[in-house]
Design a protein around this motif. Sequence first.
Motif, short mmCIF file in Angstrom:
data_model
loop_
_atom_site.label_atom_id
_atom_site.label_comp_id
_atom_site.label_asym_id
_atom_site.label_seq_id
_atom_site.Cartn_x
_atom_site.Cartn_y
_atom_site.Cartn_z
N TRP A 1 0.82 -1.21 0.00
CA TRP A 1 0.00 0.00 0.00
C TRP A 1 0.85 1.26 0.00
CZ3 TRP A 1 -4.14 -1.38 4.28
CH2 TRP A 1 -4.99 -2.38 3.78
N ALA A 2 2.16 1.12 0.20
CA ALA A 2 3.04 2.29 0.24
C ALA A 2 3.26 2.86 -1.16
CB ALA A 2 4.38 1.90 0.86
N GLU A 3 3.57 4.15 -1.22
CA GLU A 3 3.92 4.77 -2.49
C GLU A 3 5.22 4.17 -3.02
OE1 GLU A 3 2.11 6.80 -4.12
OE2 GLU A 3 0.65 7.55 -2.66
N SER A 4 5.40 4.25 -4.32
CA SER A 4 6.57 3.63 -4.95
C SER A 4 7.88 4.24 -4.48
CB SER A 4 6.46 3.73 -6.48
OG SER A 4 6.38 5.09 -6.88
N TRP A 5 7.85 5.51 -4.08
CA TRP A 5 9.06 6.20 -3.65
C TRP A 5 9.40 5.96 -2.18
CZ3 TRP A 5 7.47 9.08 0.38
CH2 TRP A 5 6.17 9.55 0.36
N ASP A 6 8.51 5.29 -1.46
CA ASP A 6 8.64 5.17 -0.01
C ASP A 6 9.61 4.06 0.38
OD1 ASP A 6 8.15 5.87 2.58
OD2 ASP A 6 6.04 5.25 2.61
N ALA A 7 10.00 4.07 1.65
CA ALA A 7 10.89 3.04 2.20
C ALA A 7 10.29 2.55 3.51
CB ALA A 7 12.28 3.61 2.43
N VAL A 8 9.52 1.47 3.43
CA VAL A 8 8.83 0.95 4.61
C VAL A 8 9.33 -0.47 4.91
CG1 VAL A 8 6.79 2.33 4.09
CG2 VAL A 8 6.90 -0.02 3.27
N GLY A 9 8.95 -0.95 6.11
CA GLY A 9 9.32 -2.31 6.49
C GLY A 9 10.41 -2.34 7.53
N LEU A 10 11.02 -3.50 7.69
CA LEU A 10 12.04 -3.72 8.71
C LEU A 10 13.36 -3.11 8.26
CD1 LEU A 10 12.54 -5.12 11.46
CD2 LEU A 10 13.27 -7.15 10.16
N VAL A 11 13.89 -2.20 9.08
CA VAL A 11 15.15 -1.52 8.78
C VAL A 11 16.33 -2.28 9.36
CG1 VAL A 11 16.46 0.63 9.04
CG2 VAL A 11 13.98 0.71 8.68
N CYS A 12 16.20 -2.72 10.60
CA CYS A 12 17.23 -3.55 11.21
C CYS A 12 16.58 -4.40 12.30
CB CYS A 12 18.38 -2.72 11.76
SG CYS A 12 17.99 -1.70 13.20
N GLY A 13 17.21 -5.53 12.59
CA GLY A 13 16.67 -6.43 13.60
C GLY A 13 16.79 -7.88 13.16
N ASP A 14 16.92 -8.77 14.13
CA ASP A 14 17.01 -10.21 13.89
C ASP A 14 15.60 -10.80 13.93
OD1 ASP A 14 17.37 -12.95 13.91
OD2 ASP A 14 18.80 -12.96 15.57
N PRO A 15 15.11 -11.35 12.83
CA PRO A 15 13.74 -11.89 12.82
C PRO A 15 13.48 -12.95 13.88
CG PRO A 15 14.61 -11.73 10.59
CD PRO A 15 15.76 -11.46 11.51
N ASP A 16 14.53 -13.63 14.36
CA ASP A 16 14.35 -14.69 15.36
C ASP A 16 14.43 -14.18 16.79
OD1 ASP A 16 13.99 -16.77 13.50
OD2 ASP A 16 16.16 -16.99 13.24
N ALA A 17 14.73 -12.90 16.97
CA ALA A 17 14.84 -12.34 18.33
C ALA A 17 13.46 -12.22 18.96
CB ALA A 17 15.51 -10.97 18.28
N GLY A 18 13.40 -12.38 20.28
CA GLY A 18 12.14 -12.23 20.99
C GLY A 18 11.77 -10.77 21.18
N VAL A 19 10.46 -10.52 21.27
CA VAL A 19 9.96 -9.16 21.46
C VAL A 19 8.98 -9.14 22.62
CG1 VAL A 19 8.62 -7.28 20.45
CG2 VAL A 19 10.25 -8.53 19.03
N GLU A 20 9.26 -8.28 23.59
CA GLU A 20 8.36 -8.10 24.73
C GLU A 20 7.82 -6.67 24.81
OE1 GLU A 20 9.46 -10.92 28.37
OE2 GLU A 20 11.14 -9.59 27.82
N ARG A 21 8.63 -5.70 24.37
CA ARG A 21 8.25 -4.30 24.47
C ARG A 21 8.43 -3.60 23.13
NH1 ARG A 21 10.44 -1.85 30.28
NH2 ARG A 21 8.90 -2.95 31.58
#
Length: 278
Positions: free
Chosen positions: A19-39
């Motif tokens: 849904w983002a515009e073609s010029w945009d930059a969305v999504g995951l910038v940095c981070g380990d997909p397997d890391a746990g998330v609590e906050r």
Amino acid sequence: MPKLSDVITVLEEVYPPQWAESWDAVGLVCGDPDAGVERVLFAVDPVQAVLDEAIEWGADLVVTHHPLYLRGTTSVAATGFKGRVVHGLIRAGIALHVAHTNADHADPGVSDALADAVGLRVTGPLVPDPSDPKGRRGSGRIGLLEPPLPLSAFAAQVAAGLPATAAGVRVAGDPDRLIGRVAVCGGSGDSFLAEARAAGVDAYLTADLRHHPASEATEAAAVALLDAAHWATEWPWLNLAAGELLSAANRHGWALEARVSALVTDPWTAHAPMPFTP
């Protein structure tokens, strides 16, 4: 505890990257997909002060509306302020995810949150997305002010409904004009002045209105303009996005905390009155 990849899947179900515009930059910038998330910390801007808040709170993920690298880069060296943010995120084990124009176009999205914050009942998008059969997604929103108010009173309501910034809310139009039908666009919206005029609204609320487009718009039609700080018009979305994530976490049985940053990251920090009258 969900993995980062699980949380990102939820965020991208609510705000699909396509849904983002073609010029945009969305999504995951940095981070380990397997890391746990609590906050998870939600903020408008991926700036150093937000990173410091995330570290102090112990966040595992920061979700921002504005991209860190909108125009791309060939280096994330810590010699620049953006590179220092990347290095700080990685050192602290904090991921960064961006939902920008995909959140603008969502239903509900950034402009829905803006409309709600200033007391409008949304009736539909200002610029509909033709790919949405329900006609709910798109850029900006049109809403009803019930009951209608004079422009001066509506401007005061807008100022009270948005987080305070140095610039406040600028207004163009007859202060006594009755306002009932309003177009809104979170963030920079002067590219939609023609669409607001064509929609037959009484007023248009957005940010970053420039002199020439605003002057021409007021000459072309009697549409009142309300210009608030860019950051302030997008900040209400953070609570909406955090609520969407927490609702999904409850459905999945995840023990997840979400926090909305209250840091004012609008770049303008002071307002000086101008006593001189030509």
